[in-house]
Design a protein around this motif. Sequence first.
Motif, PDB file in Angstrom:
ATOM      1  N   THR A 149     -10.976  57.615  56.839  1.00  0.00           N
ATOM      2  CA  THR A 149     -11.767  57.376  55.636  1.00  0.00           C
ATOM      3  C   THR A 149     -10.898  57.407  54.386  1.00  0.00           C
ATOM      4  N   GLN A 190     -16.992  54.437  63.386  1.00  0.00           N
ATOM      5  CA  GLN A 190     -17.570  55.248  62.316  1.00  0.00           C
ATOM      6  C   GLN A 190     -17.586  56.724  62.708  1.00  0.00           C
ATOM      7  N   LEU A 210     -20.361  57.416  54.894  1.00  0.00           N
ATOM      8  CA  LEU A 210     -19.561  56.210  55.039  1.00  0.00           C
ATOM      9  C   LEU A 210     -20.175  55.022  54.307  1.00  0.00           C
ATOM     10  N   PHE A 215     -12.504  53.359  56.433  1.00  0.00           N
ATOM     11  CA  PHE A 215     -13.803  53.163  55.793  1.00  0.00           C
ATOM     12  C   PHE A 215     -13.810  53.828  54.422  1.00  0.00           C
TER      13      PHE A 215
END
Length: 185
Positions: free
Chosen positions: A43, A79, A96, A115
């Motif tokens: 992330t 994810q 997210l 992400f």
Amino acid sequence: MNFCSQCGDKVRFAVPEGDDRPRYLCDACGTIHYQNPRIVAGTLPVSGSRVLLCKRAISPRKGYWTLPAGYMENAESTQQAASRETREEACAEVELANLYTLIDLPHINQVYMIFRAELVGGFSAGPESLEVALFEEHEIPWDELAFTTIERTLRHFYADRAHNEFPLHISMVTPEDRERYFGSA
């Protein structure tokens, strides 16, 4: 690879019939051992105008700053992997947003999938991080970033933030790009 994981016999490295690249083959049981790239999911955690970075406590690049990211595990989505890695490395929960960077590293058989994410709550260093901190753009330790993929993701983010549009960025890291971080190997 020297031995077949199915039957234990010796393997050979050759192009299977009907294929276009060499693979490890077991003549005893007929198994073709396919080896595929590893997915690194992570992330880009943001809190207001600041980005969360982790200082690595493990090799490679111990002591350098990175975004929370790591290898995807079996039976999880990209994810889920990105969120898990953020929990593991920064003890942080994130919400997210979109897939932001997709970066191929064919020379080391990896694909990075980062992400965009909104930081939810606090954070602290996990076992793979020496420290975790929020940085404003002018505070980013550019010369102390661990990987080309991280620098590239951050540069896209700051350029896109100026227009408040965050499209997917797809690129490739070459051995020459990587040399800046690891030297010629």
